[in-house]
Design an enzyme around this catalytic site. Structure first.
Site, PDB file in Angstrom:
ATOM      1  N   GLY A   1     -27.725 -40.624  35.951  1.00 36.87           N
ATOM      2  CA  GLY A   1     -28.762 -40.636  36.986  1.00 36.87           C
ATOM      3  C   GLY A   1     -29.852 -41.652  36.737  1.00 36.87           C
ATOM      4  O   GLY A   1     -30.940 -41.559  37.301  1.00 36.87           O
TER       5      GLY A   1
ATOM      6  N   ASP B   1     -36.264 -54.832  40.782  1.00 38.99           N
ATOM      7  CA  ASP B   1     -37.363 -53.901  40.489  1.00 38.99           C
ATOM      8  C   ASP B   1     -38.309 -54.504  39.446  1.00 38.99           C
ATOM      9  O   ASP B   1     -39.536 -54.508  39.611  1.00 38.99           O
ATOM     10  CB  ASP B   1     -36.771 -52.578  39.987  1.00 38.99           C
TER      11      ASP B   1
ATOM     12  N   GLY C   1     -40.302 -41.617  34.690  1.00 42.09           N
ATOM     13  CA  GLY C   1     -40.308 -40.182  34.425  1.00 42.09           C
ATOM     14  C   GLY C   1     -41.494 -39.504  35.076  1.00 42.09           C
ATOM     15  O   GLY C   1     -42.499 -40.131  35.413  1.00 42.09           O
TER      16      GLY C   1
ATOM     17  N   LYS D   1     -42.384 -55.995  39.712  1.00 41.39           N
ATOM     18  CA  LYS D   1     -43.476 -55.673  38.790  1.00 41.39           C
ATOM     19  C   LYS D   1     -44.090 -56.956  38.218  1.00 41.39           C
ATOM     20  O   LYS D   1     -45.311 -57.092  38.131  1.00 41.39           O
ATOM     21  CB  LYS D   1     -42.951 -54.772  37.671  1.00 41.39           C
TER      22      LYS D   1
ATOM     23  N   ILE E   1     -47.732 -46.802  31.079  1.00 34.98           N
ATOM     24  CA  ILE E   1     -48.542 -47.764  30.335  1.00 34.98           C
ATOM     25  C   ILE E   1     -49.697 -48.245  31.215  1.00 34.98           C
ATOM     26  O   ILE E   1     -49.448 -48.742  32.310  1.00 34.98           O
ATOM     27  CB  ILE E   1     -47.716 -48.989  29.889  1.00 34.98           C
TER      28      ILE E   1
ATOM     29  N   VAL F   1     -46.260 -50.392  37.892  1.00 31.05           N
ATOM     30  CA  VAL F   1     -45.816 -51.325  36.852  1.00 31.05           C
ATOM     31  C   VAL F   1     -45.780 -50.623  35.501  1.00 31.05           C
ATOM     32  O   VAL F   1     -46.802 -50.117  35.020  1.00 31.05           O
ATOM     33  CB  VAL F   1     -46.754 -52.553  36.768  1.00 31.05           C
TER      34      VAL F   1
ATOM     35  N   THR G   1     -39.836 -36.579  42.134  1.00 32.96           N
ATOM     36  CA  THR G   1     -40.242 -36.361  40.746  1.00 32.96           C
ATOM     37  C   THR G   1     -41.711 -36.713  40.534  1.00 32.96           C
ATOM     38  O   THR G   1     -42.468 -35.937  39.952  1.00 32.96           O
ATOM     39  CB  THR G   1     -39.381 -37.247  39.826  1.00 32.96           C
ATOM     40  N   VAL G   2     -42.126 -37.880  41.014  1.00 29.28           N
ATOM     41  CA  VAL G   2     -43.490 -38.324  40.753  1.00 29.28           C
ATOM     42  C   VAL G   2     -44.489 -37.457  41.509  1.00 29.28           C
ATOM     43  O   VAL G   2     -45.520 -37.033  40.959  1.00 29.28           O
ATOM     44  CB  VAL G   2     -43.664 -39.810  41.131  1.00 29.28           C
TER      45      VAL G   2
END
Lengths: 433, 433
Positions: free
Chosen positions: A191, A205, A306, A209, A140, A136, A16-17
């Site tokens: 998902g 996770d 996302g 960060k 943002i 992270v 996706t990324v």
């Protein structure tokens, strides 16, 4: 402006990324050139399966099945690592890229949480940079805000809700009144969960960060192993409801602060006031709170995951490199980062306590005595009837005044011997935000 | 790291912000050197009255009473302008600094809103930078977030509550139920207002800030004159109360967006949902919302004024310069900034309408007909009794569906001729946030 040489990317990872990065490079070429004075291009890509159907035109790029080979290609300037995984190919390829004199942009929080110091030293020995805005809090720009925007501050505390899946689960439990297991299963079907769900719900996770933010904020080596981790698997719908009644919400909140005893880092469920920005945070959105001695409190809020948001962060790093903005990985040279003293949490805070007591005369007095003997005073207390409880047990809620975590633990250990406690009491820190 | 040459500042202005800068330079010298690899020092300062008692030790610094002389001193590298004023000494000194080959850090939004293009061109012709993080939203690192952190995005919309005094007044009116004039007077006595209060309550100060954000976001020349400005002086306590009942709060909200017709910039009272981050913003805190095509929505919140926050922003710029991070003033070279087509607001939005009508049969129908004929449909309507009104007038509230501003203005112009309207109707845009 005269045409500067293009900045050539090697893109490892076409999930996706990675596809998000391709889309921005292709769609915003003119904008990026205007902002950097040069073209940003992709020379080569790598992924496990070149045949897989992907939602982007990759025909102009060379293919490598081995990311290490990609990292070493002479026709790339920047190695963009969006594969993930804290060992194996991601690590080998990142090391190879640095050794070959490439700059690195990565979204890989696990890699940096485990190997950030060695990688930063390797980069700086080569005069290369490692950038990780996408690692992270997704879109943002918090790494930039902390490293550069607040660089005139001695940081006091850094906090964050940085795992969207956990925040989705907790807010969905609250809004729908559903228990953890049900919402966990929903999240899995949507998902939202990593292949190993414990990375999300175990707080790992988000802990990765936090450890990266702490390194920048306090000028210390990344010390993920020293993060106190507690996931959300034990957060009950009862506590969510009762906390809400008392004006609080439960969040998986990361907190890093430097104290006289050392660096406290924790990623644990906490109560925060419902009306605070953190308390208002719903669903998968992330929030980071940065507190400096001059600036006071800065709150950053945005999408934590996302395609678009994460690729936006990757591209911010790429554009910085294209513009010639170069800094040490963690803001100061890696060799100057201090080895932090890892302090278990000793900063006092109010606590939320929930317990079930036998409905006998004097039961509550015994509990209050345990608290008093541990030096803990009570701010609020409620005893709730449970009409359907044939055993006539009572649910007791207590909000304490500020108390040291060790004192709370000691008091809790004394509840059992009183003989009035049923089951195990719940204690959740109330972080003052 | 080998010792690089110190970065030497000339500080013009020793008011609150200037003294804040002195305090950070003095107190955080070690931290700044660790983060930049060099010392950051103050060579000389200027202010009108050298004798005035100030809360800082200035004895080590050379004094200039003329900021132009300060700007030209050979022993400074960076001219730090925290005097204020969009003409006169601030402008002359900034021009002198650039002509003398100094970099400039300024907190002066008025100067840049009026002369940003010429100053940026002068700086870039000299290979110098102008940095202005402190000019917009105080301690919030929003210039950096927009120029660098979201540089991979085509920006869609930028919004902000960027005048803390106005937000203080509006939230105080709401929480205390007090009329504008009373709270304005309170704010004056608390020292929250500029010497010319219209800079605050007229929306001018916030409009300056919006024009700077718009230039960066859309790659256009600063065009403050094209900002639609409406202050808060006409916001009534009635509208604050009635909006709250319908789930909205009134904010002095800046919005800049690029449309097919050109650049819309407005700084006007707007309704926003009470539960939104903007709706939740209380008191003097600032908030900026940045919307990009990839990242979605990023919200930044923090102190918009004050010694520490503003000095924090000034020092972020100084530290960037010390680290060698250099960019064009507005993100792309000034000569490449486009001259924007100034579009009056045409982007449709729902509107809040309040009016007083004669309590006669058919009155409301006449108003509804005016709206219908203007192509405006009604989402919510409430008619309120006013028991103490001997004339038996009715207060009518209407929330429309999305409507073009021109259509709303046209419909309002038709209310009078119906003969049922008492007084002047109120129309406030509801910004979708």
């Amino acid at each position: 402006m005269s045409a500067a040489a293009p900045l050539r990317l090697g893109l490892a990872g076409l999930g996706t990324v990675g596809i998000g990065v391709v889309k921005i490079v292709q769609a915003q070429a003119d904008l990026i050139t205007a902002r950097t004075g040069r073209a940003v291009t992709i020379s080569a890509v790598s992924a496990r399966d070149p045949q897989k159907n992907r939602d982007a035109d990759l025909s102009a790029y060379a293919w490598e099945t081995d990311p290490v080979a990609l990292a070493r290609r002479p026709d790339i300037d920047v190695f963009v690592e969006v594969m993930g995984g804290h060992d194996g190919p991601a690590k080998a390829a990142t090391e190879a890229a640095l050794a070959a004199g490439k700059d690195v942009v990565t979204a890989n929080k696990a890699l940096l949480a485990h190997h950030g110091q060695a990688l930063a030293e390797a980069a700086e020995a080569q005069g290369r940079v490692i950038r990780f805005e996408a690692a992270v809090a997704g879109g943002i720009p918090v790494i930039k805000a902390l490293t550069e925007g607040l660089a005139g501050n001695r940081m006091k505390r850094v906090m964050g809700v940085m795992n969207g899946t956990c925040n989705y689960i907790l807010t969905r439990m609250q809004s729908a009144g559903l228990p953890y297991d049900t919402v966990f299963e929903e999240a899995r079907q949507l998902g939202y969960l990593e292949a190993d769900p414990n990375l999300d719900v175990g707080g790992i996770d988000a802990g990765h960060k936090l450890s990266l933010l702490a390194a920048i904020a306090f000028g210390t080596r990344v010390s993920f192993d020293a993060v106190e981790l507690e996931g959300i698997g034990n957060v009950s719908i009862d506590d969510i409801r009762l906390a809400e009644d008392m004006g609080y919400r439960i969040k998986l909140l990361g907190v890093a602060q430097m104290t006289g005893r050392g660096l406290e880092q924790r990623m644990t469920p906490c109560l925060v006031p419902s009306a605070s920005p953190l308390g208002q945070l719903q669903g998968g959105t992330n929030m980071v709170v940065l507190e400096g001695d001059s600036v006071g409190q800065i709150v950053l809020r945005g999408p934590g995951a996302g395609m678009g948001p994460t690729a936006s962060a990757v591209m911010a790093d790429v554009i910085d490199i294209a513009r010639g903005l170069r800094l040490p990985t963690f803001g100061i040279p890696a060799t100057q980062l201090a080895q932090p003293t890892a302090a278990s949490s000793a900063t006092p805070a109010p606590y939320y306590l929930r317990m079930t007591l036998l409905d006998k005369p004097g039961a509550l007095a015994k509990i209050a005595t345990c608290l008093g003997e541990a030096g803990i005073s009570i701010d609020q207390m409620r005893q709730l009837h449970r009409p359907d409880d044939a055993a006539q047990n009572a649910i007791v809620l207590i909000v304490t005044h500020k108390a040291a975590p060790a004192d709370v633990a000691h008091a809790l250990s004394q509840f059992g011997p009183t003989g009035v406690l049923v089951g195990t009491p719940v204690a959740i820190r109330i972080e003052e935000v």
